[in-house]
Design a protein around this motif. Sequence first.
Motif, PDB file in Angstrom:
ATOM      1  N   ALA A 133      -2.728  35.394  59.204  1.00 27.52           N
ATOM      2  CA  ALA A 133      -3.056  36.819  59.121  1.00 27.52           C
ATOM      3  C   ALA A 133      -2.646  37.404  57.784  1.00 27.52           C
ATOM      4  O   ALA A 133      -3.343  38.258  57.230  1.00 27.52           O
ATOM      5  N   MET A 134      -1.518  36.951  57.246  1.00 23.38           N
ATOM      6  CA  MET A 134      -1.049  37.488  55.976  1.00 23.38           C
ATOM      7  C   MET A 134      -1.825  36.947  54.787  1.00 23.38           C
ATOM      8  O   MET A 134      -2.026  37.652  53.798  1.00 23.38           O
ATOM      9  N   THR A 139     -10.347  35.298  58.252  1.00 25.86           N
ATOM     10  CA  THR A 139     -10.424  34.226  59.245  1.00 25.86           C
ATOM     11  C   THR A 139      -9.551  34.509  60.454  1.00 25.86           C
ATOM     12  O   THR A 139      -9.690  33.855  61.486  1.00 25.86           O
ATOM     13  N   PHE A 140      -8.680  35.507  60.351  1.00 20.05           N
ATOM     14  CA  PHE A 140      -7.740  35.806  61.436  1.00 20.05           C
ATOM     15  C   PHE A 140      -8.478  36.274  62.687  1.00 20.05           C
ATOM     16  O   PHE A 140      -8.097  35.950  63.805  1.00 20.05           O
ATOM     17  N   GLN A 141      -9.554  37.036  62.514  1.00 23.40           N
ATOM     18  CA  GLN A 141     -10.301  37.562  63.653  1.00 23.40           C
ATOM     19  C   GLN A 141     -11.366  36.589  64.159  1.00 23.40           C
ATOM     20  O   GLN A 141     -12.077  36.894  65.110  1.00 23.40           O
ATOM     21  N   MET A 142     -11.465  35.414  63.548  1.00 27.67           N
ATOM     22  CA  MET A 142     -12.517  34.476  63.907  1.00 27.67           C
ATOM     23  C   MET A 142     -12.027  33.362  64.828  1.00 27.67           C
ATOM     24  O   MET A 142     -12.790  32.464  65.188  1.00 27.67           O
ATOM     25  N   VAL A 143     -10.757  33.386  65.178  1.00 29.23           N
ATOM     26  CA  VAL A 143     -10.206  32.350  66.049  1.00 29.23           C
ATOM     27  C   VAL A 143      -9.610  33.016  67.281  1.00 29.23           C
ATOM     28  O   VAL A 143      -9.284  34.202  67.269  1.00 29.23           O
ATOM     29  N   GLU A 144      -9.430  32.253  68.342  1.00 28.21           N
ATOM     30  CA  GLU A 144      -8.936  32.816  69.595  1.00 28.21           C
ATOM     31  C   GLU A 144      -7.442  33.111  69.566  1.00 28.21           C
ATOM     32  O   GLU A 144      -6.984  34.043  70.219  1.00 28.21           O
ATOM     33  N   ASP A 145      -6.677  32.311  68.852  1.00 31.28           N
ATOM     34  CA  ASP A 145      -5.233  32.495  68.854  1.00 31.28           C
ATOM     35  C   ASP A 145      -4.854  33.838  68.238  1.00 31.28           C
ATOM     36  O   ASP A 145      -5.567  34.386  67.394  1.00 31.28           O
ATOM     37  N   ALA A 302      -1.573  43.642  57.864  1.00 30.04           N
ATOM     38  CA  ALA A 302      -2.686  44.048  57.004  1.00 30.04           C
ATOM     39  C   ALA A 302      -2.167  44.385  55.615  1.00 30.04           C
ATOM     40  O   ALA A 302      -1.004  44.733  55.439  1.00 30.04           O
ATOM     41  N   GLY A 303      -3.061  44.279  54.625  1.00 28.28           N
ATOM     42  CA  GLY A 303      -2.674  44.604  53.261  1.00 28.28           C
ATOM     43  C   GLY A 303      -2.803  46.075  52.936  1.00 28.28           C
ATOM     44  O   GLY A 303      -2.173  46.558  51.995  1.00 28.28           O
ATOM     45  N   SER A 304      -3.617  46.807  53.692  1.00 30.87           N
ATOM     46  CA  SER A 304      -3.788  48.227  53.419  1.00 30.87           C
ATOM     47  C   SER A 304      -2.907  49.040  54.351  1.00 30.87           C
ATOM     48  O   SER A 304      -2.696  48.672  55.505  1.00 30.87           O
ATOM     49  N   LEU A 305      -2.406  50.130  53.850  1.00 32.25           N
ATOM     50  CA  LEU A 305      -1.603  51.054  54.637  1.00 32.25           C
ATOM     51  C   LEU A 305      -2.550  52.030  55.317  1.00 32.25           C
ATOM     52  O   LEU A 305      -3.111  52.926  54.684  1.00 32.25           O
TER      53      LEU A 305
END
Length: 602
Positions: A133-134, A139-145, A302-305
């Motif tokens: 995620a960092m 790709t973080f939202q493309m996997v089930e975990d 996330a990188g944005s505040l």
Amino acid sequence: AILDLTESGAQPMPCVNSRYWVTFNGEIFDFVELRRELEAKGRRFWTTSDTEVIGHAYDEWGPDCVLHFNGMWAFAVWDSHKRELFVSRDHFGIKPLYFLDQSDRFVFASELKSFLYLPGFTARENDAMVRRAMSNAPTFQMVEDTVISGVRQLPAGQKQTVRDGRVTINPWWHTLDHLPEVARTFGGQVEQFRELFLDACKIRLRSDVPVGVCLSGGVDSTSVLSSVAALRHGMGGTDRSRVTTDSERAFVITYPGSSWDERQYAQTAIEHTGAHPNFVPVNGEDALQSIHEYAYAFESVAGSLSFPMYAVYRALRADNVVVSLDGQGGDELFAGYPAHLDRALIDHPMWRAPRRRIDLLRTRHALQGRDTPMIRQLRRAVYSMRRGRTAATPAPRQWIEANTDNPVDLMPQSDRAALGDLGALNGYLYTAFHFELPNLLRNFDRMSMAHGVESRMPFMDWRVVAFAFALPGEAKVGHGTTKRIVREAMRGIMPESLRVRRSKVGFTSPMTDWFNGPMGEWVAAEVAKPEFVDVPYWDGPAIRDFAQARQASHTWTFLDCRRVWTYVQTHLWRQQFFETSPPALPEAPPPRAAAPLAGLNR
């Protein structure tokens, strides 16, 4: 809280002589038409909610009922006769759905924090997913975990069935299977889009409570506000079933004294539409005061505040508005950013013809517009990329092991095979829409639902999405503009000065201003704490030294801020979720009936 405010609208809702029980997060916007269709088949309804329509639709069409729905949802239907649970998530993942599949139970929820309160379950970090995620958010939202071990997310456009201890997951939606025929001429395409978009706005005005619009003054949000005003004045047909009569409020984030402030553009839109303005000033001090509540609500990395989102939805709730129309999706569908042009089109054969090359250069120049800090950063990133280099944040070294997964490699094979047929521009936008935009949708859902506000997005209507990917690239980019078809469709509907507006700021916080002010001092102190420096995920000493150097010279850049904030927000999230006891829950209301879902225990 939005449709059928009586007790009969409460959930979980019994349907079809209590055979089915439905629990539901979101809205089915075409429920009025579906109800009429089902009533013509002899079905009787006892409520005026869209929840009951789900129950009858499931009884009529089974799992294929989702193909009849135009909306955003995560819902579950318990069939008490078959002792079977059906769970579904909407086309594009606007609404989240998490689940835990254990040997003796199946648990689902709309928020990760729900699992912190689950009896018999100890929430632990999923180290691999935290790093992913960092370092590679798309790709973080493309996997089930997920970032909690054992908790998974149901992917967008997929459904699952739970029966006899078995969980099956299957896709039900594939955008490329639903592309419509589009007119051959640009003028005809404009007429088609205008009709679609006005209807997408109209059905999202269906509510028994007031509806507001989050306005920035950019093309997308102004298109939404202006379309709402046009609908009030008779455009879009005469059928206004269940459309609220209170939709004239505009909520605008402002940054007083900052070059990121777009109040002047929003004011133009408000004067044109006659909307009631609600200006919400936000600064770094405001963010610091609520930073821990914000991090708990955000519940991820996330990188944005995203604090301005948090603040504007808080303002909606304070004004007793619990439904918002927002402009998300327009950029990814109709090419709103410089990167969409340069990464997808540069050196593509269709642009080698001199006239098309000149048109592209005009469009890129138009996008640069007002010389804001973000535009300067984007320009440097684009120029570095055109020279064959990867634009990098100035930093002494890599702070975390990078995840190099390519989103395209994680796509279904059918999508990968079809990308070439879409053309360079639409192929790139398809990737951005389906596999990068979900991160932004996640942010908006967290920030709105933190205050009990429902964010509705006309550009995310499946008909608009399918239409967008059926269009040729020339309908989106050309004649010196991006979002060409949107701008042309809004001719005479939105203010002309905003319709042809060249500059683009983007809905983000002025992190450069904030970090070079009081927030920078707080960040530098936070990353110097032992509990941050000693985290095994990242190189704490390097981040500390980098942040302190930037703070000492007050030379934070936009990309510096984004990169450091990824680690700070992860640190805050870890503290909220795993290092302290979660906040006490309010007392639950009494159950409406004997627990109908108890049968899920295996």
